[in-house]
Write a protein that holds these residues in place. Sequence first.
Motif, PDB file in Angstrom:
ATOM      1  N   GLU A  65       0.829  -1.212   0.000  1.00  0.00           N
ATOM      2  CA  GLU A  65       0.000   0.000   0.000  1.00  0.00           C
ATOM      3  C   GLU A  65       0.860   1.257   0.000  1.00  0.00           C
ATOM      4  OE1 GLU A  65      -3.352   0.065  -0.358  1.00  0.00           O
ATOM      5  OE2 GLU A  65      -3.184  -2.110  -0.582  1.00  0.00           O
ATOM      6  N   THR A  66       2.015   1.188   0.651  1.00  0.00           N
ATOM      7  CA  THR A  66       2.954   2.312   0.632  1.00  0.00           C
ATOM      8  C   THR A  66       3.417   2.578  -0.793  1.00  0.00           C
ATOM      9  OG1 THR A  66       3.736   1.825   2.875  1.00  0.00           O
ATOM     10  CG2 THR A  66       5.182   3.156   1.485  1.00  0.00           C
ATOM     11  N   VAL A 107      -8.386  14.580   8.905  1.00  0.00           N
ATOM     12  CA  VAL A 107      -7.972  13.691   7.814  1.00  0.00           C
ATOM     13  C   VAL A 107      -6.723  12.912   8.243  1.00  0.00           C
ATOM     14  CG1 VAL A 107      -7.372  13.541   5.375  1.00  0.00           C
ATOM     15  CG2 VAL A 107      -8.857  15.395   6.175  1.00  0.00           C
ATOM     16  N   PRO A 108      -6.875  11.668   8.675  1.00  0.00           N
ATOM     17  CA  PRO A 108      -5.697  10.888   9.059  1.00  0.00           C
ATOM     18  C   PRO A 108      -4.876  10.500   7.831  1.00  0.00           C
ATOM     19  CG  PRO A 108      -7.758   9.934   9.915  1.00  0.00           C
ATOM     20  CD  PRO A 108      -8.119  10.917   8.859  1.00  0.00           C
ATOM     21  N   HIS A 109      -3.642  10.102   8.053  1.00  0.00           N
ATOM     22  CA  HIS A 109      -2.795   9.599   6.965  1.00  0.00           C
ATOM     23  C   HIS A 109      -3.201   8.145   6.681  1.00  0.00           C
ATOM     24  CE1 HIS A 109      -0.399  13.133   8.060  1.00  0.00           C
ATOM     25  NE2 HIS A 109       0.084  13.059   6.838  1.00  0.00           N
ATOM     26  N   PHE A 110      -4.341   8.024   6.066  1.00  0.00           N
ATOM     27  CA  PHE A 110      -4.955   6.722   5.831  1.00  0.00           C
ATOM     28  C   PHE A 110      -5.500   6.701   4.405  1.00  0.00           C
ATOM     29  CE2 PHE A 110      -8.569   3.846   5.700  1.00  0.00           C
ATOM     30  CZ  PHE A 110      -8.155   2.754   6.426  1.00  0.00           C
ATOM     31  N   GLU A 220     -10.722   5.579   1.224  1.00  0.00           N
ATOM     32  CA  GLU A 220     -10.221   4.204   1.252  1.00  0.00           C
ATOM     33  C   GLU A 220      -9.784   3.786  -0.147  1.00  0.00           C
ATOM     34  OE1 GLU A 220     -12.024  -0.299   1.827  1.00  0.00           O
ATOM     35  OE2 GLU A 220     -13.105   1.416   2.683  1.00  0.00           O
ATOM     36  N   ARG A 221      -8.602   3.233  -0.244  1.00  0.00           N
ATOM     37  CA  ARG A 221      -8.059   2.766  -1.527  1.00  0.00           C
ATOM     38  C   ARG A 221      -8.669   1.400  -1.852  1.00  0.00           C
ATOM     39  NH1 ARG A 221      -3.031   2.816  -0.066  1.00  0.00           N
ATOM     40  NH2 ARG A 221      -2.681   5.001  -0.608  1.00  0.00           N
ATOM     41  N   LEU A 222      -9.345   1.297  -2.987  1.00  0.00           N
ATOM     42  CA  LEU A 222      -9.983   0.045  -3.382  1.00  0.00           C
ATOM     43  C   LEU A 222      -8.987  -0.865  -4.103  1.00  0.00           C
ATOM     44  CD1 LEU A 222     -13.399   1.463  -4.668  1.00  0.00           C
ATOM     45  CD2 LEU A 222     -12.788   0.679  -2.356  1.00  0.00           C
ATOM     46  N   GLU A 223      -9.264  -2.147  -4.098  1.00  0.00           N
ATOM     47  CA  GLU A 223      -8.361  -3.125  -4.691  1.00  0.00           C
ATOM     48  C   GLU A 223      -8.363  -3.047  -6.210  1.00  0.00           C
ATOM     49  OE1 GLU A 223      -9.393  -6.960  -3.237  1.00  0.00           O
ATOM     50  OE2 GLU A 223      -8.718  -6.571  -1.182  1.00  0.00           O
ATOM     51  N   LYS A 224      -7.262  -3.492  -6.800  1.00  0.00           N
ATOM     52  CA  LYS A 224      -7.097  -3.614  -8.249  1.00  0.00           C
ATOM     53  C   LYS A 224      -7.333  -2.294  -8.982  1.00  0.00           C
ATOM     54  CE  LYS A 224      -8.338  -8.504  -8.202  1.00  0.00           C
ATOM     55  NZ  LYS A 224      -9.260  -9.552  -8.717  1.00  0.00           N
ATOM     56  N   GLY A 225      -6.961  -1.188  -8.337  1.00  0.00           N
ATOM     57  CA  GLY A 225      -7.052   0.115  -8.985  1.00  0.00           C
ATOM     58  C   GLY A 225      -8.455   0.527  -9.356  1.00  0.00           C
ATOM     59  N   THR A 257      -9.305   3.661  15.845  1.00  0.00           N
ATOM     60  CA  THR A 257     -10.454   2.829  15.464  1.00  0.00           C
ATOM     61  C   THR A 257     -10.543   2.704  13.944  1.00  0.00           C
ATOM     62  OG1 THR A 257     -11.690   3.459  17.452  1.00  0.00           O
ATOM     63  CG2 THR A 257     -12.970   2.614  15.589  1.00  0.00           C
ATOM     64  N   LEU A 258     -10.315   3.814  13.235  1.00  0.00           N
ATOM     65  CA  LEU A 258     -10.325   3.770  11.777  1.00  0.00           C
ATOM     66  C   LEU A 258      -9.189   2.900  11.258  1.00  0.00           C
ATOM     67  CD1 LEU A 258     -11.147   4.674   8.930  1.00  0.00           C
ATOM     68  CD2 LEU A 258      -9.714   6.715   9.262  1.00  0.00           C
ATOM     69  N   VAL A 259      -8.001   3.099  11.781  1.00  0.00           N
ATOM     70  CA  VAL A 259      -6.824   2.364  11.305  1.00  0.00           C
ATOM     71  C   VAL A 259      -7.042   0.858  11.416  1.00  0.00           C
ATOM     72  CG1 VAL A 259      -4.387   1.878  11.744  1.00  0.00           C
ATOM     73  CG2 VAL A 259      -5.222   4.238  11.789  1.00  0.00           C
ATOM     74  N   LYS A 260      -7.696   0.416  12.460  1.00  0.00           N
ATOM     75  CA  LYS A 260      -7.907  -1.019  12.681  1.00  0.00           C
ATOM     76  C   LYS A 260      -8.808  -1.649  11.625  1.00  0.00           C
ATOM     77  CE  LYS A 260      -7.087  -1.079  17.687  1.00  0.00           C
ATOM     78  NZ  LYS A 260      -7.695  -1.224  19.043  1.00  0.00           N
ATOM     79  N   THR A 261      -9.585  -0.838  10.904  1.00  0.00           N
ATOM     80  CA  THR A 261     -10.456  -1.393   9.866  1.00  0.00           C
ATOM     81  C   THR A 261      -9.645  -1.905   8.684  1.00  0.00           C
ATOM     82  OG1 THR A 261     -10.781   0.746   8.729  1.00  0.00           O
ATOM     83  CG2 THR A 261     -12.331   0.167  10.500  1.00  0.00           C
ATOM     84  N   LYS A 262      -8.573  -1.204   8.334  1.00  0.00           N
ATOM     85  CA  LYS A 262      -7.665  -1.630   7.255  1.00  0.00           C
ATOM     86  C   LYS A 262      -6.267  -1.132   7.610  1.00  0.00           C
ATOM     87  CE  LYS A 262     -10.521  -2.263   3.164  1.00  0.00           C
ATOM     88  NZ  LYS A 262     -10.123  -3.677   3.037  1.00  0.00           N
TER      89      LYS A 262
END
Length: 279
Positions: A65-66, A107-110, A220-225, A257-262
């Motif tokens: 993800e980075t 806005v978190p760094h998420f 949230e970044r979705l899979e496969k672009g 709490t947000l970070v723990k979701t993904k």
Amino acid sequence: MIKLILTFFSILPLRFNHLIGSTIGYFLYFTNSKSKRVVSKNIELCFPSLNQKEQKNLIKKTLIETGKGLSESGFIWFNSFKSNAKSITKTIGMEHLKSENPVILLVPHFGCWEITGRVLSLTTPVVFLYKPLRSKKQEACLISKRQQGELSMATADKKGVIKLQRALSKKDLIGILPDQDPGEEGGILAPFFNHDASTMTLLAKLARKNNAKVVMTWAERLEKGKGYRLNLKPINVLSDSGDLLEDVSLMNQAIETLVKTKPEQYLWNYKRFKSVISY
């Protein structure tokens, strides 16, 4: 050279952009990169309940993800705001921006945090706090890409805080990314994943001073672009006691709490606990 690389990434469809980003992430994982060392330390600190295999898997997913975050920078910065908005497949919670009180975007760094202000500024003025770069040339380039239309930037200093306060007074949106070490001034040690972390106090102070509504905002970044899902959710960062430490702790708890979701989409390659531990 950097500008050329980012321009290349800007013309790629997001699917291929993220494919290359994933390859960068694998490279970071399979080499003894600085990013891998920092991510590993943070994962070890924040997810002690995971066994060694689970931690390694999370480290690998995080670095992938980075890598996507690096490649998508060109896709976001070097394309128009309207073009960015086409990558948002779904928006949840826009109604929370309607308020009689001023609104602060937390806005978190998420995920893809860079896209949030760009997309929201298409419908309303937004002022975002940011930390200037050391290189004046890179700074000028970055500002030219970030500060457009109804999106303006405020430097993380006294002048910038005044700009934020003026925006709140006009009931314009302001955005703050409060989950990085603010340095000796402007921070307080507060728990984050059960460890003390130097945490910005500005957001909580502005929220209390202006009786502002705080809305956590993330893409949230979705899979496969496949794009991004933009989310807006009201949160409470003001304690009943009015104590600043309790306010900031509530803020960190909401981010946690947000970070723990993904967890893989969080900025774990940043030295979040550098004020209290050695990396």
